[in-house]
Design an enzyme around this catalytic site. Structure first.
Site, PDB file in Angstrom:
ATOM      1  N   ASP A   1       0.828  -1.209   0.000  1.00  0.00           N
ATOM      2  CA  ASP A   1       0.000   0.000   0.000  1.00  0.00           C
ATOM      3  C   ASP A   1       0.858   1.253   0.000  1.00  0.00           C
ATOM      4  OD1 ASP A   1       0.757  -0.760   2.689  1.00  0.00           O
ATOM      5  OD2 ASP A   1      -0.589   0.808   3.421  1.00  0.00           O
TER       6      ASP A   1
ATOM      7  N   GLU B   1      -0.017  -1.114   5.795  1.00  0.00           N
ATOM      8  CA  GLU B   1       1.134  -0.668   6.599  1.00  0.00           C
ATOM      9  C   GLU B   1       1.049   0.813   6.905  1.00  0.00           C
ATOM     10  OE1 GLU B   1       5.278   0.683   7.507  1.00  0.00           O
ATOM     11  OE2 GLU B   1       3.885   1.384   5.961  1.00  0.00           O
ATOM     12  N   GLU B   2       0.607   1.592   5.920  1.00  0.00           N
ATOM     13  CA  GLU B   2       0.603   3.038   6.073  1.00  0.00           C
ATOM     14  C   GLU B   2      -0.505   3.541   7.002  1.00  0.00           C
ATOM     15  OE1 GLU B   2       2.985   4.687   5.266  1.00  0.00           O
ATOM     16  OE2 GLU B   2       3.893   4.092   3.373  1.00  0.00           O
TER      17      GLU B   2
ATOM     18  N   ASP C   1      12.332  -1.317   4.131  1.00  0.00           N
ATOM     19  CA  ASP C   1      11.353  -0.235   4.257  1.00  0.00           C
ATOM     20  C   ASP C   1      11.808   0.910   5.146  1.00  0.00           C
ATOM     21  OD1 ASP C   1       8.912   1.100   3.951  1.00  0.00           O
ATOM     22  OD2 ASP C   1       7.940  -0.009   5.554  1.00  0.00           O
TER      23      ASP C   1
ATOM     24  N   HIS D   1       6.014  10.259   1.467  1.00  0.00           N
ATOM     25  CA  HIS D   1       4.722  10.781   1.915  1.00  0.00           C
ATOM     26  C   HIS D   1       4.503  12.214   1.427  1.00  0.00           C
ATOM     27  CE1 HIS D   1       4.393   7.716   5.501  1.00  0.00           C
ATOM     28  NE2 HIS D   1       4.732   7.161   4.353  1.00  0.00           N
TER      29      HIS D   1
END
Length: 373
Positions: free
Chosen positions: A81, A143-144, A167, A347
């Site tokens: 994701d 995950e986000e 990650d 992000h």
């Protein structure tokens, strides 16, 4: 060893598949098919039964080479994701050696760079018949949104001695051996409604919240602890004194005592400020995920550092400021650290991924496989 053209093509393909958190249903079957085509045993859990998750997690197993059945069993994990805005990503390969979006979306290198590197690693192993112990590739959803997919991962499907989350927003070669605990805080402030022309008849919940925030310790609290107000909403119209607002906040710390003190402080300030106006505040606190700290001398960390050294990367070891699925998998009893991926400005619409870092990351994964068989 690494097919750089194929690696780049895979990355560009993946970032163009929409997969914002909660909407992984498009990319998940594509990834499942890719792992199956690479002759891995692919299992799904039932994470998708939760309405806040868009698909199931994938647990993909590559059996050991003949004669290497007693080698360490390792795993790698990346998440499928992305954060928003991540729909309709249009990647551009620039002359400076970086890949960018067109500026209207994130790029999604977090964590599709990890996914691309993992897929290329498996392809190289298969093509060159490289010896290896058993490996698993854990590809998660949600995950986000606070590691939600990993939290409901069917841990009985995991079979690894230790492993690596691919990650971290650090240079390739970095090993992150610790991450903070995160607590989420939700506050609702109740004021008293009135017409704006008669403000003395009401009490603005917005004013109460603003006063509370002004008196709260936020931002960088100390070298282990941070706190942030991330969302503020409420009110109805300019001619109405707002009687209710809600705020969403968080705190992170590498110290359990400090994070408990911080959220207790935030809760008390909201409640006391509301009370001082003759009103009330309802505050709930929830632990989002536990922090972890792996010893730098632990095997999982030493192999990561050694792999970086042997590739002439900077083998720095550090404690990170954010969570990853390693935070959750550590709680399943599998020692886990996080590998630097090299993506930058994550992000945000300015996110970018260096092609060289993508190549070096894949080389590091292959080196870890070599060092553990």
């Amino acid at each position: 060893m690494v097919n750089n053209d194929r690696l780049l093509a895979t990355f560009l393909e993946l970032v163009q598949i929409d997969s914002e958190t909660g909407n992984e249903a498009t990319i998940q079957p594509i990834l499942k098919r890719k792992f199956e085509q690479l002759n891995l045993q692919v299992e799904e859990d039932d994470a998708g039964k939760y309405d806040y998750l868009g698909a199931n997690n994938l647990i993909c197993t590559l059996p050991s080479s003949e004669g290497y059945e007693n080698s360490d069993k390792i795993y790698f994990t990346s998440h499928m994701d992305t954060v928003a805005p991540g729909i309709g990503v249009k990647p551009t390969v620039a002359e400076d050696g970086y890949i960018y979006s067109d500026g209207t979306t994130v790029l999604g290198a977090d964590d599709k760079a990890g996914l691309a590197a993992i897929l290329e690693t498996i392809q190289v192993i298969n093509e060159q018949n490289l010896p290896h112990g058993q490996m698993q590739f854990v590809i998660t959803v949600g995950e986000e949104s606070g590691l939600e997919g990993a939290k409901v991962l069917n841990s009985s499907l995991l079979d690894a001695d230790y492993g690596y989350a691919v990650d971290a927003s650090s240079p390739v070669g970095t090993t992150v051996i610790g991450a903070p605990t995160q607590m989420k805080l939700s506050a609702t402030i109740y004021g008293k409604k009135a017409h704006a022309s008669t403000p003395d008849m009401g009490v603005s919940a917005i004013n109460i919240a603003a006063k509370a925030i002004s008196e709260m310790s936020l931002g960088r609290i100390d070298d282990e602890t941070t706190a942030n107000i991330g969302r503020f909403e409420g009110g109805s119209a300019t001619n109405v004194v707002a009687d209710e607002v809600t705020l969403q906040a968080e705190a992170r710390s590498h110290s359990e005592d400090k994070i408990n003190q911080q959220v207790a402080h935030m809760k008390q300030v909201f409640e006391n400020t509301a009370e001082s106006y003759g009103c009330t505040a309802s505050v709930t606190i929830k632990e989002s995920y536990k922090g972890f700290k792996v010893d730098a001398e632990a095997k999982v960390a030493k192999i990561a550092a050694l792999s970086a050294s042997q590739l002439n990367l900077d083998p720095q070891t550090k404690v990170g400021g954010g969570g990853s699925d390693a935070s959750i998998i550590n709680t399943y009893g599998i020692p886990s650290v996080i590998l630097g991926v090299g993506y930058e400005n994550i992000h945000s619409k300015n996110e970018r991924m260096e092609i060289k870092s993508l190549q070096l990351l894949t080389q590091q994964l292959l080196k870890i496989v070599e060092l553990t068989h």
